[in-house]
Design a protein around this motif. Sequence first.
Motif, short mmCIF file in Angstrom:
data_model
loop_
_atom_site.label_atom_id
_atom_site.label_comp_id
_atom_site.label_asym_id
_atom_site.label_seq_id
_atom_site.Cartn_x
_atom_site.Cartn_y
_atom_site.Cartn_z
N PHE A 122 0.84 -1.20 0.00
CA PHE A 122 0.00 0.00 0.00
C PHE A 122 0.87 1.25 0.00
O PHE A 122 0.81 2.06 0.93
CB PHE A 122 -0.93 0.03 1.22
CG PHE A 122 -1.89 -1.11 1.27
CD1 PHE A 122 -2.92 -1.20 0.35
CD2 PHE A 122 -1.77 -2.10 2.24
CE1 PHE A 122 -3.83 -2.26 0.40
CE2 PHE A 122 -2.67 -3.16 2.29
CZ PHE A 122 -3.70 -3.24 1.36
N PRO A 123 1.70 1.44 -1.04
CA PRO A 123 2.56 2.63 -1.05
C PRO A 123 1.76 3.87 -1.39
O PRO A 123 0.76 3.80 -2.11
CB PRO A 123 3.56 2.31 -2.18
CG PRO A 123 2.78 1.45 -3.12
CD PRO A 123 1.87 0.62 -2.25
N PRO A 124 2.18 5.04 -0.88
CA PRO A 124 1.48 6.27 -1.23
C PRO A 124 1.73 6.65 -2.69
O PRO A 124 2.68 6.18 -3.32
CB PRO A 124 2.10 7.31 -0.28
CG PRO A 124 3.43 6.75 0.08
CD PRO A 124 3.27 5.26 0.07
N THR A 125 0.90 7.51 -3.21
CA THR A 125 1.07 8.00 -4.58
C THR A 125 2.08 9.14 -4.59
O THR A 125 1.89 10.13 -3.88
CB THR A 125 -0.27 8.51 -5.14
OG1 THR A 125 -1.21 7.44 -5.12
CG2 THR A 125 -0.10 9.00 -6.57
N PRO A 126 3.16 9.02 -5.35
CA PRO A 126 4.17 10.08 -5.34
C PRO A 126 3.68 11.35 -6.02
O PRO A 126 2.76 11.32 -6.85
CB PRO A 126 5.34 9.46 -6.11
CG PRO A 126 4.71 8.41 -6.97
CD PRO A 126 3.54 7.88 -6.20
N ALA A 127 4.31 12.46 -5.66
CA ALA A 127 3.95 13.75 -6.24
C ALA A 127 4.65 13.94 -7.59
O ALA A 127 5.42 13.09 -8.03
CB ALA A 127 4.36 14.87 -5.27
N SER A 128 4.38 15.06 -8.23
CA SER A 128 5.05 15.38 -9.49
C SER A 128 6.36 16.11 -9.21
O SER A 128 6.59 16.60 -8.10
CB SER A 128 4.15 16.24 -10.37
OG SER A 128 3.76 17.42 -9.67
N VAL A 129 7.21 16.19 -10.21
CA VAL A 129 8.53 16.81 -10.05
C VAL A 129 8.38 18.30 -9.76
O VAL A 129 7.58 19.00 -10.38
CB VAL A 129 9.38 16.60 -11.32
CG1 VAL A 129 10.71 17.33 -11.20
CG2 VAL A 129 9.61 15.11 -11.55
N SER A 130 9.18 18.79 -8.84
CA SER A 130 9.17 20.21 -8.50
C SER A 130 9.74 21.04 -9.63
O SER A 130 10.51 20.55 -10.47
CB SER A 130 10.00 20.44 -7.24
OG SER A 130 9.58 19.61 -6.18
N SER A 189 19.60 -0.72 0.82
CA SER A 189 18.67 -0.30 -0.23
C SER A 189 17.53 -1.26 -0.53
O SER A 189 16.54 -0.85 -1.15
CB SER A 189 19.44 -0.03 -1.53
OG SER A 189 20.02 -1.22 -2.06
N ALA A 190 17.62 -2.52 -0.12
CA ALA A 190 16.63 -3.51 -0.56
C ALA A 190 15.20 -3.09 -0.22
O ALA A 190 14.33 -3.02 -1.11
CB ALA A 190 16.94 -4.88 0.05
N ALA A 191 14.91 -2.83 1.03
CA ALA A 191 13.54 -2.47 1.42
C ALA A 191 13.11 -1.13 0.81
O ALA A 191 12.01 -1.04 0.25
CB ALA A 191 13.40 -2.46 2.93
N PRO A 192 13.93 -0.08 0.89
CA PRO A 192 13.52 1.17 0.25
C PRO A 192 13.25 1.03 -1.24
O PRO A 192 12.27 1.58 -1.75
CB PRO A 192 14.71 2.11 0.51
CG PRO A 192 15.35 1.58 1.75
CD PRO A 192 15.18 0.11 1.66
N VAL A 193 14.09 0.27 -1.94
CA VAL A 193 13.91 0.08 -3.38
C VAL A 193 12.59 -0.64 -3.67
O VAL A 193 11.83 -0.25 -4.56
CB VAL A 193 15.10 -0.68 -3.98
CG1 VAL A 193 14.76 -1.28 -5.35
CG2 VAL A 193 16.30 0.24 -4.10
N ALA A 194 12.30 -1.70 -2.92
CA ALA A 194 11.06 -2.44 -3.15
C ALA A 194 9.83 -1.56 -2.91
O ALA A 194 8.84 -1.64 -3.65
CB ALA A 194 11.01 -3.67 -2.27
N VAL A 195 9.87 -0.72 -1.89
CA VAL A 195 8.72 0.12 -1.57
C VAL A 195 8.53 1.20 -2.64
O VAL A 195 7.42 1.43 -3.11
CB VAL A 195 8.88 0.75 -0.17
CG1 VAL A 195 7.77 1.78 0.09
CG2 VAL A 195 8.82 -0.34 0.90
N VAL A 196 9.61 1.88 -3.04
CA VAL A 196 9.44 2.96 -4.03
C VAL A 196 9.06 2.39 -5.39
O VAL A 196 8.29 3.01 -6.13
CB VAL A 196 10.69 3.87 -4.12
CG1 VAL A 196 10.98 4.51 -2.78
CG2 VAL A 196 11.90 3.15 -4.69
N ARG A 197 9.58 1.23 -5.74
CA ARG A 197 9.20 0.63 -7.02
C ARG A 197 7.72 0.26 -7.04
O ARG A 197 7.05 0.39 -8.06
CB ARG A 197 10.05 -0.61 -7.28
CG ARG A 197 11.43 -0.31 -7.84
CD ARG A 197 12.19 -1.58 -8.10
NE ARG A 197 13.46 -1.33 -8.76
CZ ARG A 197 14.42 -2.24 -8.87
NH1 ARG A 197 14.25 -3.46 -8.36
NH2 ARG A 197 15.55 -1.94 -9.48
N ALA A 198 7.21 -0.19 -5.91
CA ALA A 198 5.78 -0.52 -5.84
C ALA A 198 4.92 0.70 -6.10
O ALA A 198 3.78 0.58 -6.56
CB ALA A 198 5.46 -1.13 -4.49
#
Length: 242
Positions: A122-130, A189-198
């Motif tokens: 259940f990752p959050p929806t990322p924002a757009s580029v600043s 990096s393993a956990a952060p990478v998996a979460v952001v990729r999701a």
Amino acid sequence: MTDTRLAADLARGAGELLLALRAEGGPDLGRRGDADANAYLLARLAEERPGDAVLSEEAADDPARQAVDRVWIVDPLDGTREYALRTRPDWAVHVALWQRGLGLTAAAVAQPSLNAVYASDFPPTPASVSARPRLLVSDSRPPAFAAEVAERVGGDLAPMGSAGAKAMAVLRGDADGYLHAGGQWEWDSAAPVAVVRAAGLHASRVDGSALRYNQPHPYLPDLLICLPELAAPLLAAIAASR
């Protein structure tokens, strides 16, 4: 309990333990935090997933993990220095699962000081580029080429501790990218990478190549995490700056 829900529960539990220990204070806080959180995660995994292997920053690496189909990659306390300072919020707990033939399949990153757990289901929806991209780098060993990269994409650099804290800041929209080339290991990096990729974010090595986990030698020295529309400009800027 699914693997991802277990990862989230483990990350939350270790984070609560670390907060309680931090509140007590005392000497060698970082060392005790590393050890206690590691003991908690190893005990829980042995109980919940007894047939799986574990690769942890705080435990001896068992080469037998190479023959196992499921390996948990954990960093019980990412950002030990920041944690020990007691006023810094930029530290995290990483829990990820690697499966043979599938790669990273479940993960969670807890940021206990923010009362937050980010999981790959259940990752959050990322924002757009600043308009002016904000790029996070290590506050202790930023890449030598980071300033030139930021200039090439019209952005600014900002220091922060903990790989997990930086990756989750990009996920929340507090930053647009995270650039690292000062040396890391798989558990960083393993956990952060998996979460952001999701969540649909880009994650690769700084040359654009794939991040590979459960390798015989778990050294994985560089990392780029960013919003997807920023990936091509950043990779081009990195190639021109190194």
